[in-house]
Design an enzyme around this catalytic site. Structure first.
Site, PDB file in Angstrom:
ATOM      1  N   LYS A 115       0.749  -1.136   0.046  1.00  0.00           N
ATOM      2  CA  LYS A 115      -0.162  -0.039   0.087  1.00  0.00           C
ATOM      3  C   LYS A 115       0.880   1.089   0.231  1.00  0.00           C
ATOM      4  O   LYS A 115       0.453   2.341  -0.611  1.00  0.00           O
ATOM      5  CB  LYS A 115      -0.917  -0.017   1.239  1.00  0.00           C
ATOM      6  CG  LYS A 115      -1.980  -1.229   1.047  1.00  0.00           C
ATOM      7  CD  LYS A 115      -3.371  -0.969   1.552  1.00  0.00           C
ATOM      8  CE  LYS A 115      -4.372  -1.847   0.979  1.00  0.00           C
ATOM      9  NZ  LYS A 115      -5.697  -1.946   1.734  1.00  0.00           N
ATOM     10  N   LYS A 197      -4.335 -10.397  -7.134  1.00  0.00           N
ATOM     11  CA  LYS A 197      -5.535 -10.775  -6.165  1.00  0.00           C
ATOM     12  C   LYS A 197      -6.852  -9.838  -6.515  1.00  0.00           C
ATOM     13  O   LYS A 197      -6.454  -8.777  -7.255  1.00  0.00           O
ATOM     14  CB  LYS A 197      -4.980 -10.309  -4.695  1.00  0.00           C
ATOM     15  CG  LYS A 197      -6.181 -10.117  -3.980  1.00  0.00           C
ATOM     16  CD  LYS A 197      -5.844  -9.715  -2.420  1.00  0.00           C
ATOM     17  CE  LYS A 197      -6.355  -8.313  -2.362  1.00  0.00           C
ATOM     18  NZ  LYS A 197      -6.761  -7.929  -0.964  1.00  0.00           N
ATOM     19  N   LYS A 200     -10.650  -4.316  -4.835  1.00  0.00           N
ATOM     20  CA  LYS A 200     -11.339  -3.273  -4.831  1.00  0.00           C
ATOM     21  C   LYS A 200     -10.769  -1.948  -5.233  1.00  0.00           C
ATOM     22  O   LYS A 200     -11.322  -1.008  -5.810  1.00  0.00           O
ATOM     23  CB  LYS A 200     -12.295  -3.014  -3.901  1.00  0.00           C
ATOM     24  CG  LYS A 200     -11.954  -2.791  -2.480  1.00  0.00           C
ATOM     25  CD  LYS A 200     -13.136  -2.843  -1.396  1.00  0.00           C
ATOM     26  CE  LYS A 200     -12.503  -2.616  -0.079  1.00  0.00           C
ATOM     27  NZ  LYS A 200     -12.751  -3.729   0.895  1.00  0.00           N
TER      28      LYS A 200
HETATM   29  P1  ATP Z   1      -8.430  -3.030  -0.909  1.00  0.00           P
HETATM   30  O1  ATP Z   1      -8.294  -3.517  -2.344  1.00  0.00           O
HETATM   31  O2  ATP Z   1      -8.655  -1.616  -0.624  1.00  0.00           O
HETATM   32  O3  ATP Z   1      -6.908  -3.590  -0.179  1.00  0.00           O
HETATM   33  P2  ATP Z   1      -9.591  -5.623  -0.396  1.00  0.00           P
HETATM   34  O4  ATP Z   1     -10.506  -5.784  -1.560  1.00  0.00           O
HETATM   35  O5  ATP Z   1      -8.413  -6.414  -0.168  1.00  0.00           O
HETATM   36  O6  ATP Z   1      -9.424  -4.039   0.044  1.00  0.00           O
HETATM   37  P3  ATP Z   1     -10.420  -5.717   2.313  1.00  0.00           P
HETATM   38  O7  ATP Z   1     -11.363  -4.977   2.964  1.00  0.00           O
HETATM   39  O8  ATP Z   1      -8.773  -5.588   2.845  1.00  0.00           O
HETATM   40  O9  ATP Z   1     -10.499  -5.756   0.847  1.00  0.00           O
HETATM   41  O10 ATP Z   1     -10.633  -7.206   2.694  1.00  0.00           O
HETATM   42  C1  ATP Z   1     -11.759  -7.692   3.637  1.00  0.00           C
HETATM   43  C2  ATP Z   1     -11.719  -9.265   3.461  1.00  0.00           C
HETATM   44  O11 ATP Z   1     -11.921  -9.806   2.136  1.00  0.00           O
HETATM   45  C3  ATP Z   1     -10.470  -9.726   4.134  1.00  0.00           C
HETATM   46  O12 ATP Z   1     -10.877 -11.074   4.857  1.00  0.00           O
HETATM   47  C4  ATP Z   1      -9.728 -10.167   2.900  1.00  0.00           C
HETATM   48  O13 ATP Z   1      -8.856 -11.278   3.308  1.00  0.00           O
HETATM   49  C5  ATP Z   1     -10.709 -10.629   2.075  1.00  0.00           C
HETATM   50  N1  ATP Z   1     -10.479 -10.453   0.766  1.00  0.00           N
HETATM   51  C6  ATP Z   1     -10.206  -9.362  -0.159  1.00  0.00           C
HETATM   52  N2  ATP Z   1      -9.646  -9.611  -1.318  1.00  0.00           N
HETATM   53  C7  ATP Z   1      -9.686 -11.093  -1.439  1.00  0.00           C
HETATM   54  C8  ATP Z   1      -9.613 -11.934  -2.364  1.00  0.00           C
HETATM   55  N3  ATP Z   1      -9.348 -11.425  -3.766  1.00  0.00           N
HETATM   56  N4  ATP Z   1      -9.966 -13.166  -2.340  1.00  0.00           N
HETATM   57  C9  ATP Z   1     -10.187 -13.825  -1.186  1.00  0.00           C
HETATM   58  N5  ATP Z   1     -10.490 -13.065  -0.244  1.00  0.00           N
HETATM   59  C10 ATP Z   1     -10.347 -11.554  -0.307  1.00  0.00           C
END
Ligand code: ATP
Ligand code: LTN
Length: 333
Positions: A115, A197, A200
């Site tokens: 980040k 990954k 969002k």
């Molecule tokens: P950002 O993109 O802003 O880093 P994010 O999409 O990774 O956000 P978070 O709010 O950090 O989302 O994650 C919320 C939950 O969803 C966490 O438990 C995280 O491990 C899970 N998660 C996020 N992205 C994935 C993914 N691509 N596959 C599986 N689990 C995910």
């Protein structure tokens, strides 16, 4: 005597709308665990302050995420569901635990490195400290299990280290929590770059599908999904990450295991796979979208539900903090 249920805690930050990666990786497990465990779930708004987010956006995202989670099955009658900043003990324990986390440990967190590389203009101390606040969220409730996706496992390890350190420097106080990962879908991948990954905060919106995306956008994003040059539909994450990702998403939304998914696509081509996966996702998300619209139509009701949740969470949090202050030697009347 009723057996004491194990405690579960998890949270999602309201940084943006959630993706099907969040849904498959975390939310589904959070929903499923409600019947068997004593669950607390939060909208982690304090964590969102680590990025530059406008107040109006934070307010909107917080309510939107709360409504999505409820529409997806988080039931405030079964679980304690609340907004993190409404329970001030999170910030208090966060400060205390700062003094039990080493600088070198926090510096090793890959999410911090990723980040800060992505937003070099705002590498604030909160971003660095983010996993310590997360440890506070978890330890505050004497949590046994934490359902999360794979990217959060390193943070969970740090929470365990902090809990163990506090317990050994003072006396046994905190439970040492364990991460719970889904059987598949621990890391749902980007549709436009299956080596990364699904996230969002991806700058390319074709890489992710949001739970609230319109059906036509979902169909278009799957149609454009990156696959590979041959035409075999098999589950092989290393050799065929794009196809394996589509199969994972299909399994999650069709509610079938991987063997069954692969069988359903035997002898079919990629175009058929993409439209079938898109249809399953559109159908699976439909009730969530509908539930979401209803909940958002009554914002006061939503706010009230969250306030009741915060009250219940505060009750447990207060008890933990009074123990913590006493153990630390902070004087109380
Ligand atoms: P950002 O993109 O802003 O880093 P994010 O999409 O990774 O956000 P978070 O709010 O950090 O989302 O994650 C919320 C939950 O969803 C966490 O438990 C995280 O491990 C899970 N998660 C996020 N992205 C994935 C993914 N691509 N596959 C599986 N689990 C995910
Ligand atoms: N950092 C988490 C959100 C989060 C969390 C938590 C998850 C904040 N506090 C406590 C589990 C337990 C994320 O998914 N980005």
């Amino acid at each position: 005597m009723e057996e004491c249920k194990k405690r579960v805690f998890s949270a999602i930050q309201p940084t943006g709308s959630i993706t099907i990666g969040n849904y498959i990786g975390a939310v589904r497990n959070m929903v499923a665990m409600q019947d068997e465990y004593d669950c607390l779930y939060a909208v982690a708004d304090l964590h969102s302050l680590t990025v530059d987010i406008a107040p109006a956006a934070l307010r909107k995202n917080t309510l939107e995420l709360a409504a999505i989670l409820m529409a997806a099955g988080i039931d405030p009658e079964k679980s304690v569901f609340f907004v993190q900043s409404q329970v001030h003990e999170h910030a208090e324990l966060g400060w205390v635990l700062n003094c039990y986390a080493q600088f070198g440990e926090a510096r090793r967190m890959t999410q911090f490195k990723d980040k800060s590389a992505k937003a070099p203009e705002n590498v604030n101390v909160g971003l660095f400290d983010y996993p310590v606040l997360m440890a506070a969220d978890i330890l505050l409730y004497m949590t046994d299990y934490v359902p999360v996706g794979k990217d959060q496992v390193q943070h969970l390890e740090l929470s365990r280290t902090i809990a163990e350190r506090f317990n050994s420097r003072n006396s046994p106080t905190f439970k040492v929590p364990e991460a719970i990962l889904p059987k598949f879908g621990q890391k749902v991948r980007s549709l436009s770059d299956p080596t990364a990954k699904m996230s969002k905060s991806d700058s390319d919106p074709n890489g992710y599908v949001l739970v609230l995306d319109r059906p036509e956008d979902i169909a278009r994003k799957f149609k454009r999904a990156v696959t590979d040059s041959d035409s075999k539909i098999i589950y092989a994450p290393d050799e065929k990450p794009g196809i394996s990702n589509l199969l994972t998403i299909y399994s999650a939304f069709a509610g079938v295991d991987m063997d069954e998914s692969v069988k359903r696509f035997e002898g079919r081509d990629y175009a058929y796979l993409k439209t079938t996966v898109a249809d399953a996702v559109i159908e699976g998300l439909r009730p969530i979208r509908e539930g979401y619209e209803k909940l958002m139509a009554d914002k006061d009701g939503l706010l009230k539900t969250l306030a009741v949740g915060a009250e219940k969470a505060s009750y447990i949090a207060r008890r933990t903090m009074s123990k913590v202050w006493r153990k630390l030697g902070c004087v109380r009347p």
